[in-house]
Design a protein around this motif. Structure first.
Motif, PDB file in Angstrom:
ATOM      1  N   PRO A 162     -23.055  18.353  26.866  1.00  0.00           N
ATOM      2  CA  PRO A 162     -21.864  17.557  26.539  1.00  0.00           C
ATOM      3  C   PRO A 162     -20.683  18.399  26.085  1.00  0.00           C
ATOM      4  CG  PRO A 162     -23.837  16.532  25.639  1.00  0.00           C
ATOM      5  CD  PRO A 162     -24.259  17.869  26.179  1.00  0.00           C
ATOM      6  N   SER A 163     -20.935  19.486  25.361  1.00  0.00           N
ATOM      7  CA  SER A 163     -19.841  20.330  24.872  1.00  0.00           C
ATOM      8  C   SER A 163     -19.077  20.973  26.023  1.00  0.00           C
ATOM      9  CB  SER A 163     -20.381  21.417  23.939  1.00  0.00           C
ATOM     10  OG  SER A 163     -21.327  22.240  24.609  1.00  0.00           O
ATOM     11  N   VAL A 164     -19.808  21.385  27.061  1.00  0.00           N
ATOM     12  CA  VAL A 164     -19.147  22.003  28.210  1.00  0.00           C
ATOM     13  C   VAL A 164     -18.407  20.948  29.021  1.00  0.00           C
ATOM     14  CG1 VAL A 164     -19.501  23.380  30.287  1.00  0.00           C
ATOM     15  CG2 VAL A 164     -20.891  23.817  28.265  1.00  0.00           C
ATOM     16  N   GLN A 165     -18.978  19.758  29.140  1.00  0.00           N
ATOM     17  CA  GLN A 165     -18.282  18.676  29.834  1.00  0.00           C
ATOM     18  C   GLN A 165     -16.960  18.363  29.134  1.00  0.00           C
ATOM     19  OE1 GLN A 165     -20.731  15.215  30.405  1.00  0.00           O
ATOM     20  NE2 GLN A 165     -22.315  16.315  31.524  1.00  0.00           N
ATOM     21  N   GLN A 166     -16.980  18.310  27.817  1.00  0.00           N
ATOM     22  CA  GLN A 166     -15.753  18.050  27.063  1.00  0.00           C
ATOM     23  C   GLN A 166     -14.730  19.149  27.304  1.00  0.00           C
ATOM     24  OE1 GLN A 166     -16.942  17.580  22.973  1.00  0.00           O
ATOM     25  NE2 GLN A 166     -17.197  15.374  23.158  1.00  0.00           N
ATOM     26  N   GLN A 167     -15.198  20.383  27.335  1.00  0.00           N
ATOM     27  CA  GLN A 167     -14.306  21.520  27.537  1.00  0.00           C
ATOM     28  C   GLN A 167     -13.570  21.418  28.862  1.00  0.00           C
ATOM     29  OE1 GLN A 167     -16.340  25.274  27.435  1.00  0.00           O
ATOM     30  NE2 GLN A 167     -14.565  26.433  28.101  1.00  0.00           N
ATOM     31  N   LEU A 168     -14.258  20.940  29.903  1.00  0.00           N
ATOM     32  CA  LEU A 168     -13.663  20.863  31.228  1.00  0.00           C
ATOM     33  C   LEU A 168     -13.136  19.476  31.562  1.00  0.00           C
ATOM     34  CD1 LEU A 168     -16.051  23.106  33.379  1.00  0.00           C
ATOM     35  CD2 LEU A 168     -13.929  23.713  32.210  1.00  0.00           C
ATOM     36  N   GLY A 169     -13.254  18.556  30.616  1.00  0.00           N
ATOM     37  CA  GLY A 169     -12.677  17.237  30.812  1.00  0.00           C
ATOM     38  C   GLY A 169     -13.393  16.373  31.828  1.00  0.00           C
ATOM     39  N   VAL A 170     -14.724  16.439  31.861  1.00  0.00           N
ATOM     40  CA  VAL A 170     -15.500  15.625  32.793  1.00  0.00           C
ATOM     41  C   VAL A 170     -16.596  14.894  32.028  1.00  0.00           C
ATOM     42  CG1 VAL A 170     -15.046  17.100  34.780  1.00  0.00           C
ATOM     43  CG2 VAL A 170     -17.027  17.579  33.332  1.00  0.00           C
ATOM     44  N   ASP A 171     -17.189  13.896  32.689  1.00  0.00           N
ATOM     45  CA  ASP A 171     -18.241  13.115  32.034  1.00  0.00           C
ATOM     46  C   ASP A 171     -19.528  13.106  32.839  1.00  0.00           C
ATOM     47  OD1 ASP A 171     -17.493  11.568  34.170  1.00  0.00           O
ATOM     48  OD2 ASP A 171     -17.001   9.784  32.999  1.00  0.00           O
ATOM     49  N   GLN A 172     -19.675  14.088  33.724  1.00  0.00           N
ATOM     50  CA  GLN A 172     -20.904  14.177  34.510  1.00  0.00           C
ATOM     51  C   GLN A 172     -21.148  15.630  34.900  1.00  0.00           C
ATOM     52  OE1 GLN A 172     -20.506  12.007  38.184  1.00  0.00           O
ATOM     53  NE2 GLN A 172     -18.759  13.184  38.882  1.00  0.00           N
ATOM     54  N   PRO A 173     -22.376  15.951  35.315  1.00  0.00           N
ATOM     55  CA  PRO A 173     -22.679  17.324  35.739  1.00  0.00           C
ATOM     56  C   PRO A 173     -22.019  17.653  37.081  1.00  0.00           C
ATOM     57  CG  PRO A 173     -24.674  16.074  35.217  1.00  0.00           C
ATOM     58  CD  PRO A 173     -23.559  15.088  35.345  1.00  0.00           C
ATOM     59  N   ASP A 174     -22.255  18.868  37.545  1.00  0.00           N
ATOM     60  CA  ASP A 174     -21.879  19.244  38.906  1.00  0.00           C
ATOM     61  C   ASP A 174     -23.070  19.956  39.533  1.00  0.00           C
ATOM     62  OD1 ASP A 174     -21.879  21.759  37.731  1.00  0.00           O
ATOM     63  OD2 ASP A 174     -19.907  22.339  38.481  1.00  0.00           O
ATOM     64  N   PHE A 175     -22.948  20.317  40.799  1.00  0.00           N
ATOM     65  CA  PHE A 175     -24.047  21.026  41.462  1.00  0.00           C
ATOM     66  C   PHE A 175     -23.505  22.099  42.397  1.00  0.00           C
ATOM     67  CE2 PHE A 175     -23.192  17.559  44.481  1.00  0.00           C
ATOM     68  CZ  PHE A 175     -23.153  18.236  45.688  1.00  0.00           C
ATOM     69  N   GLY A 176     -24.363  23.076  42.662  1.00  0.00           N
ATOM     70  CA  GLY A 176     -24.079  24.121  43.631  1.00  0.00           C
ATOM     71  C   GLY A 176     -25.301  24.350  44.491  1.00  0.00           C
ATOM     72  N   VAL A 177     -25.148  25.163  45.512  1.00  0.00           N
ATOM     73  CA  VAL A 177     -26.215  25.444  46.467  1.00  0.00           C
ATOM     74  C   VAL A 177     -26.889  26.765  46.108  1.00  0.00           C
ATOM     75  CG1 VAL A 177     -26.783  25.801  48.900  1.00  0.00           C
ATOM     76  CG2 VAL A 177     -24.942  24.215  48.263  1.00  0.00           C
ATOM     77  N   GLN A 210     -34.592  40.490  19.615  1.00  0.00           N
ATOM     78  CA  GLN A 210     -33.554  39.755  18.914  1.00  0.00           C
ATOM     79  C   GLN A 210     -33.263  38.454  19.643  1.00  0.00           C
ATOM     80  OE1 GLN A 210     -29.895  41.917  18.409  1.00  0.00           O
ATOM     81  NE2 GLN A 210     -28.760  40.135  17.669  1.00  0.00           N
ATOM     82  N   ARG A 211     -33.230  37.369  18.890  1.00  0.00           N
ATOM     83  CA  ARG A 211     -32.958  36.065  19.503  1.00  0.00           C
ATOM     84  C   ARG A 211     -31.483  35.967  19.886  1.00  0.00           C
ATOM     85  NH1 ARG A 211     -34.821  30.427  16.779  1.00  0.00           N
ATOM     86  NH2 ARG A 211     -36.826  31.498  17.099  1.00  0.00           N
ATOM     87  N   LEU A 212     -31.256  35.624  21.149  1.00  0.00           N
ATOM     88  CA  LEU A 212     -29.900  35.505  21.670  1.00  0.00           C
ATOM     89  C   LEU A 212     -29.483  34.061  21.897  1.00  0.00           C
ATOM     90  CD1 LEU A 212     -30.081  38.312  24.387  1.00  0.00           C
ATOM     91  CD2 LEU A 212     -29.214  38.510  22.038  1.00  0.00           C
ATOM     92  N   SER A 213     -30.443  33.211  22.210  1.00  0.00           N
ATOM     93  CA  SER A 213     -30.148  31.813  22.508  1.00  0.00           C
ATOM     94  C   SER A 213     -31.409  30.992  22.277  1.00  0.00           C
ATOM     95  CB  SER A 213     -29.680  31.662  23.963  1.00  0.00           C
ATOM     96  OG  SER A 213     -29.419  30.315  24.295  1.00  0.00           O
ATOM     97  N   SER A 214     -31.216  29.750  21.880  1.00  0.00           N
ATOM     98  CA  SER A 214     -32.351  28.853  21.714  1.00  0.00           C
ATOM     99  C   SER A 214     -31.881  27.424  21.918  1.00  0.00           C
ATOM    100  CB  SER A 214     -32.989  29.013  20.327  1.00  0.00           C
ATOM    101  OG  SER A 214     -32.056  28.696  19.311  1.00  0.00           O
ATOM    102  N   GLY A 215     -32.833  26.538  22.176  1.00  0.00           N
ATOM    103  CA  GLY A 215     -32.487  25.148  22.386  1.00  0.00           C
ATOM    104  C   GLY A 215     -33.714  24.346  22.773  1.00  0.00           C
ATOM    105  N   THR A 216     -33.492  23.089  23.074  1.00  0.00           N
ATOM    106  CA  THR A 216     -34.582  22.198  23.450  1.00  0.00           C
ATOM    107  C   THR A 216     -34.248  21.495  24.760  1.00  0.00           C
ATOM    108  OG1 THR A 216     -33.653  20.281  22.283  1.00  0.00           O
ATOM    109  CG2 THR A 216     -35.060  21.778  21.013  1.00  0.00           C
ATOM    110  N   GLY A 217     -35.234  20.791  25.292  1.00  0.00           N
ATOM    111  CA  GLY A 217     -35.035  20.070  26.541  1.00  0.00           C
ATOM    112  C   GLY A 217     -33.946  19.026  26.455  1.00  0.00           C
ATOM    113  N   SER A 218     -33.742  18.465  25.269  1.00  0.00           N
ATOM    114  CA  SER A 218     -32.725  17.429  25.117  1.00  0.00           C
ATOM    115  C   SER A 218     -31.310  17.958  25.311  1.00  0.00           C
ATOM    116  CB  SER A 218     -32.846  16.766  23.740  1.00  0.00           C
ATOM    117  OG  SER A 218     -32.630  17.710  22.711  1.00  0.00           O
ATOM    118  N   ALA A 219     -31.134  19.293  25.254  1.00  0.00           N
ATOM    119  CA  ALA A 219     -29.812  19.886  25.470  1.00  0.00           C
ATOM    120  C   ALA A 219     -29.363  19.765  26.918  1.00  0.00           C
ATOM    121  CB  ALA A 219     -29.820  21.350  25.045  1.00  0.00           C
TER     122      ALA A 219
END
Length: 266
Positions: free
Chosen positions: A69-84, A193-202
């Motif tokens: 959601p934070s990245v969607q807000q940054q780019l002004g969208v309300d849904q994901p995108d996709f690539g090949v 060293q931990r660089l990133s962490s998160g859960t499936g809900s992210a």
């Protein structure tokens, strides 16, 4: 529907294509396009996809982006995108990644699905889970042909959802009825060293929900997902810049681990 001018689409594709071939980041393409609508970006993406295929690359699946959601807000969208995803984007685990293949790489950990069935019928949660097949821990090396990552939604969609390369782990786990919302991811460097962490809900609340979104979107486009496709479902935690010579290890509970090692030089 916004009219999509073919000349502007071709010009944008040419700019991104040249940046990719010459490994020199380019200016954003939004200034070449008549509309910031994602549909315009996908029109550019289609031109570049056709060019890649004509050059001998083979599509093997898709990546899902903008699932946070934070990245969607940054780019002004309300849904994901996709690539090949193409076959030449796969980096076998244990093989050192040549930094010269990349421009401005960042790395993120996610769940990949290797589909065991077609997704061309009614798409409820059960149907998607039955076709999802196996889960694999993955590291996606995202990249941007646009200088300094100066992107809007139309720029990233046009640039194949800012795709680069990816590494899949060696362990495959059947999805079945597993709840991926609570899985935990940790990404570390060579020193632990931990660089990133998160859960499936992210990842859009649930990586399976992200897969459902892609399956429905591709079905609406008349290009349903097929058995054998690889789907990178979206980041489980923040992406981090790639440092030459570094090794990144992601561990995802209940799924496995995956390692990406980068060459020391640029």
């Amino acid at each position: 529907m916004t009219h999509i001018d073919s000349t502007s689409i071709e010009n944008a594709a040419a700019r991104l294509g040249q940046a990719r071939r010459h490994r020199i980041p380019c200016a954003p393409v939004r200034d070449l396009l008549p509309s910031p609508d994602p549909a315009t970006g996908y029109a550019v993406q289609q031109v570049l996809t056709a060019s890649r295929i004509a050059g001998g690359a083979h599509p093997i699946g898709h990546k899902i982006g903008l699932t946070a959601p934070s990245v969607q807000q940054q780019l002004g969208v309300d849904q994901p995108d996709f690539g090949v995803l193409f076959d030449d984007m796969v980096c076998p685990e244990g093989q050192v990644i040549d930094n010269r293949r990349l421009l401005q790489p960042r790395i993120e950990a996610e769940v990949a699905f290797v589909l065991s069935g077609d997704l061309d019928g009614p798409l409820d949660d059960r149907a998607v889970r039955e076709a999802a097949g196996d889960m694999v821990a993955a590291l996606e090396i995202v990249d941007s042909r646009v200088a300094d990552w100066d992107i809007t939604i139309v720029d990233t969609v046009a640039d194949n959802a800012s795709s680069g390369l990816f590494v899949l782990g060696t362990e495959r786990i059947p999805l079945r009825d597993q709840d991926l919302r609570t899985i935990e991811m940790t990404m570390t460097d060579a020193r632990g060293q931990r660089l990133s962490s998160g859960t499936g809900s992210a990842c859009l609340g649930d990586p399976v929900a992200a897969l459902c979104w892609l399956a429905r979107t591709k079905q609406e486009l008349g290009e349903p997902l097929r058995a054998g496709d690889v789907v990178l479902s979206g980041a489980l935690g923040p992406m981090v810049p790639v440092v030459p010579g570094e090794t990144y290890t992601a561990t995802i509970t209940g799924i496995g681990r995956v390692v990406a090692e980068f060459a020391a030089g640029r």
